[in-house]
Design a protein around this motif. Structure first.
Motif, PDB file in Angstrom:
ATOM      1  N   UNK A  37       0.831  -1.203   0.000  1.00  0.00           N
ATOM      2  CA  UNK A  37       0.000   0.000   0.000  1.00  0.00           C
ATOM      3  C   UNK A  37       0.864   1.251   0.000  1.00  0.00           C
ATOM      4  N   UNK A  38       1.912   1.234   0.801  1.00  0.00           N
ATOM      5  CA  UNK A  38       2.841   2.373   0.824  1.00  0.00           C
ATOM      6  C   UNK A  38       3.483   2.569  -0.540  1.00  0.00           C
ATOM      7  N   UNK A  39       3.917   1.487  -1.138  1.00  0.00           N
ATOM      8  CA  UNK A  39       4.579   1.572  -2.444  1.00  0.00           C
ATOM      9  C   UNK A  39       3.633   2.120  -3.511  1.00  0.00           C
ATOM     10  N   UNK A  40       2.341   1.826  -3.346  1.00  0.00           N
ATOM     11  CA  UNK A  40       1.338   2.312  -4.294  1.00  0.00           C
ATOM     12  C   UNK A  40       0.807   3.694  -3.906  1.00  0.00           C
ATOM     13  N   UNK A  41       1.359   4.243  -2.827  1.00  0.00           N
ATOM     14  CA  UNK A  41       1.001   5.591  -2.350  1.00  0.00           C
ATOM     15  C   UNK A  41      -0.438   5.674  -1.836  1.00  0.00           C
ATOM     16  N   UNK A  42      -0.903   4.604  -1.174  1.00  0.00           N
ATOM     17  CA  UNK A  42      -2.218   4.604  -0.538  1.00  0.00           C
ATOM     18  C   UNK A  42      -2.022   4.820   0.960  1.00  0.00           C
ATOM     19  N   UNK A  43      -2.389   5.961   1.481  1.00  0.00           N
ATOM     20  CA  UNK A  43      -2.380   6.212   2.918  1.00  0.00           C
ATOM     21  C   UNK A  43      -1.048   5.966   3.601  1.00  0.00           C
ATOM     22  N   UNK A  44      -0.003   6.573   3.096  1.00  0.00           N
ATOM     23  CA  UNK A  44       1.345   6.336   3.604  1.00  0.00           C
ATOM     24  C   UNK A  44       1.483   6.483   5.119  1.00  0.00           C
ATOM     25  N   UNK A  45       1.044   7.609   5.667  1.00  0.00           N
ATOM     26  CA  UNK A  45       1.219   7.856   7.107  1.00  0.00           C
ATOM     27  C   UNK A  45       0.442   6.854   7.952  1.00  0.00           C
ATOM     28  N   UNK A  46      -0.773   6.559   7.547  1.00  0.00           N
ATOM     29  CA  UNK A  46      -1.577   5.573   8.274  1.00  0.00           C
ATOM     30  C   UNK A  46      -0.925   4.194   8.205  1.00  0.00           C
ATOM     31  N   UNK A  47      -0.347   3.859   7.058  1.00  0.00           N
ATOM     32  CA  UNK A  47       0.327   2.568   6.911  1.00  0.00           C
ATOM     33  C   UNK A  47       1.507   2.464   7.861  1.00  0.00           C
ATOM     34  N   UNK A  48       2.243   3.548   8.030  1.00  0.00           N
ATOM     35  CA  UNK A  48       3.387   3.560   8.959  1.00  0.00           C
ATOM     36  C   UNK A  48       2.907   3.249  10.378  1.00  0.00           C
ATOM     37  N   UNK A  49       1.818   3.876  10.768  1.00  0.00           N
ATOM     38  CA  UNK A  49       1.270   3.643  12.121  1.00  0.00           C
ATOM     39  C   UNK A  49       0.780   2.206  12.285  1.00  0.00           C
ATOM     40  N   UNK A  50       0.113   1.680  11.264  1.00  0.00           N
ATOM     41  CA  UNK A  50      -0.366   0.299  11.336  1.00  0.00           C
ATOM     42  C   UNK A  50       0.797  -0.685  11.393  1.00  0.00           C
ATOM     43  N   UNK A  51       1.848  -0.417  10.636  1.00  0.00           N
ATOM     44  CA  UNK A  51       3.023  -1.295  10.669  1.00  0.00           C
ATOM     45  C   UNK A  51       3.676  -1.303  12.045  1.00  0.00           C
ATOM     46  N   UNK A  52       3.707  -0.160  12.702  1.00  0.00           N
ATOM     47  CA  UNK A  52       4.260  -0.098  14.067  1.00  0.00           C
ATOM     48  C   UNK A  52       3.408  -0.942  15.019  1.00  0.00           C
ATOM     49  N   UNK A  53       2.093  -0.899  14.854  1.00  0.00           N
ATOM     50  CA  UNK A  53       1.209  -1.705  15.689  1.00  0.00           C
ATOM     51  C   UNK A  53       1.406  -3.190  15.398  1.00  0.00           C
ATOM     52  N   UNK A  54       1.636  -3.522  14.130  1.00  0.00           N
ATOM     53  CA  UNK A  54       1.915  -4.920  13.768  1.00  0.00           C
ATOM     54  C   UNK A  54       3.161  -5.413  14.490  1.00  0.00           C
ATOM     55  N   UNK A  55       4.176  -4.599  14.506  1.00  0.00           N
ATOM     56  CA  UNK A  55       5.429  -4.978  15.165  1.00  0.00           C
ATOM     57  C   UNK A  55       5.195  -5.255  16.650  1.00  0.00           C
TER      58      UNK A  55
END
Length: 113
Positions: free
Chosen positions: A86-104
């Motif tokens: 999603x980040x690579x496709x430029x869909x909701x970059x900032x939200x994706x960063x936050x979700x990835x942190x929660x995944x970790x």
């Protein structure tokens, strides 16, 4: 920490449910043509995480519980992959960063169980 009487008392399940909710909200902003592609994959993986935790907890065997926790970890890694795409496709970059942190964070909790 309170007594664990149900999978709903598990912090990891609670966090995974919040991640699933947030993943639904995140993917709701995607282009319509992604509804049956990336949106569907994100939602399926996100829902699978708390579902596997709950199902494993409901089994009467430690071995089954561990197997379902591994399934939850696999779904978590699938979700992370979809979020990175999603980040690579430029869909909701900032939200994706936050979700990835929660995944970790949830990944660490699963390993800790």
């Amino acid at each position: 920490m309170g007594e664990i009487r149900s999978y709903r008392d598990l912090k990891v399940w609670q966090e995974a449910m919040t991640l699933a909710e947030d993943s639904y909200r995140f993917s709701a902003e995607f282009p319509r043509e992604e509804l049956y592609r990336l949106v569907s994959q994100i939602r399926r993986a996100a829902v699978s995480i708390p579902a596997n935790i709950a199902e494993g907890y409901g089994r009467n065997s430690a071995g089954s519980y561990v197997a379902f926790l591994r399934n939850a970890q696999g779904s978590l890694k699938a979700l992370e992959t979809h979020l990175i795409l999603s980040q690579r496709l430029k869909f909701g970059n900032e939200a994706a960063v936050q979700l990835l942190a929660r995944c970790e964070s949830i990944g660490r909790m699963l390993v800790g169980l």
